[in-house]
Design a protein around this motif. Structure first.
Motif, mmCIF file in Angstrom:
data_model
loop_
_atom_site.group_PDB
_atom_site.id
_atom_site.type_symbol
_atom_site.label_atom_id
_atom_site.label_comp_id
_atom_site.label_asym_id
_atom_site.label_seq_id
_atom_site.Cartn_x
_atom_site.Cartn_y
_atom_site.Cartn_z
ATOM 1 N N UNK A 226 0.828 -1.215 0.000
ATOM 2 C CA UNK A 226 0.000 0.000 0.000
ATOM 3 C C UNK A 226 0.859 1.259 0.000
ATOM 4 N N UNK A 227 2.043 1.153 0.574
ATOM 5 C CA UNK A 227 2.951 2.309 0.550
ATOM 6 C C UNK A 227 3.431 2.576 -0.871
ATOM 7 N N UNK A 228 3.693 1.491 -1.604
ATOM 8 C CA UNK A 228 4.095 1.657 -3.003
ATOM 9 C C UNK A 228 2.974 2.342 -3.789
ATOM 10 N N UNK A 229 1.770 1.911 -3.504
ATOM 11 C CA UNK A 229 0.606 2.500 -4.164
ATOM 12 C C UNK A 229 0.500 3.994 -3.815
ATOM 13 N N UNK A 230 0.706 4.295 -2.555
ATOM 14 C CA UNK A 230 0.664 5.703 -2.120
ATOM 15 C C UNK A 230 1.659 6.534 -2.900
ATOM 16 N N UNK A 231 2.877 5.997 -3.037
ATOM 17 C CA UNK A 231 3.923 6.744 -3.740
ATOM 18 C C UNK A 231 3.534 6.981 -5.193
ATOM 19 N N UNK A 232 2.916 5.979 -5.808
ATOM 20 C CA UNK A 232 2.491 6.155 -7.202
ATOM 21 C C UNK A 232 1.372 7.187 -7.290
ATOM 22 N N UNK A 233 0.469 7.127 -6.341
ATOM 23 C CA UNK A 233 -0.653 8.067 -6.361
ATOM 24 C C UNK A 233 -0.191 9.495 -6.137
ATOM 25 N N UNK A 234 0.919 9.628 -5.452
ATOM 26 C CA UNK A 234 1.419 10.955 -5.123
ATOM 27 C C UNK A 234 1.720 11.748 -6.383
#
Ligand code: CTP
Ligand code: MG
Length: 239
Positions: A226-234
């Motif tokens: 989910x952190x990877x996803x957060x970074x992409x969403x950023x």
């Protein structure tokens, strides 16, 4: 203190943020709800949507004792929250206890109202998600967002791998909304502590329930993926 905006609704929103964020603590060095994502603590994302929806008389933040002061400061300094009545209540050891503390603390309010419950660990709540679920409360005592399981799915405990029919399976999300007095009754009566959310309690109690089509963007920040996803969403604008 600035004058708070007066709204006609008696409905209340609870934002759950009393967890320890253990699974991501080593990575983030801070409880996930306080992780600064694009310059802003994660819990503020959903809090702002709740506030800007205009659907609530007030919003209750459920926090742990050690975070109460810090939370109040962050809220106080957010210009988008100045017109909303926001209070803090102390959570418990489990999510169930946290919700129970808040639900019971509201019992002296007059009459009945709807109570929305949302995990602060699901930051990408939009004003539309909030308005959509609140607009449907006349249809049921308990509502939740849920998404159909898209991947193949198997069960693997003891008897080896057993594939399941995903056709009728759903992943349950928040926000969830309840008729307040009916939810209070469930918490007063005692409930199965293994329930991982409140909609399941409503189902077991036989309330009139209504699942609504959920949204992938309401995912819960839980593990490293989910952190990877957060970074992409950023890198992307989120509506
Ligand atoms: N929560 C809460 N009180 C608790 C436990 C959880 O208010 N005692 C909240 C969390 O802050 C989160 C939501 O419930 O917004 C969903 O819980 P989860 O994703 O499990 O968060 P944590 O419990 O904080 O994380 P972990 O289980 O990794 O410790
Ligand atoms: Mg947890």
């Amino acid at each position: 203190m600035k004058e708070k905006e007066k709204t006609k609704t008696k409905d209340v929103a609870l934002l759950l943020m009393a967890g320890k964020g253990e699974r991501l603590f080593d990575e983030l060095k801070v409880k996930k709800q306080f992780y600064k994502f694009d310059g802003k603590e994660l819990f503020l994302y959903s809090l702002e949507s709740l506030a800007l929806s205009g659907c609530f008389r007030d919003i209750v933040l459920v926090v742990s004792k050690e975070d109460a002061e810090k939370t109040a400061d962050i809220v106080h300094n957010d210009p988008l929250l100045q017109k909303t009545d926001i209070s803090i209540i102390l959570g418990g050891e489990s999510r169930n206890e946290s919700v129970g503390n808040a639900v019971k603390a509201l019992r002296r309010r007059k009459g009945n109202f709807n109570i929305l419950i949302h995990d602060a660990a699901r930051p990408f709540l939009t004003v539309d998600h909030v308005k959509n679920i609140m607009a449907k409360t006349y249809r049921a005592d308990a509502l939740t967002y849920a998404i159909p399981v898209a991947d193949s799915i198997f069960h693997n405990a003891g008897k080896g791998i057993q594939y399941m029919d995903r056709k009728d399976l759903y992943q349950v999300q928040t926000p969830q909304v309840f008729d307040y007095r009916k939810l209070l009754e469930i918490y007063d009566d005692g409930y199965d502590p293994d329930c991982t959310d409140d909609f399941s309690k409503a189902v077991r109690a036989g309330l009139k329930t209504l699942p609504l089509p959920g949204d992938l963007i309401l995912f819960k920040v839980t593990g490293k993926d989910d952190l990877l996803l957060l970074k992409r969403l950023s890198a992307m604008p989120v509506e």
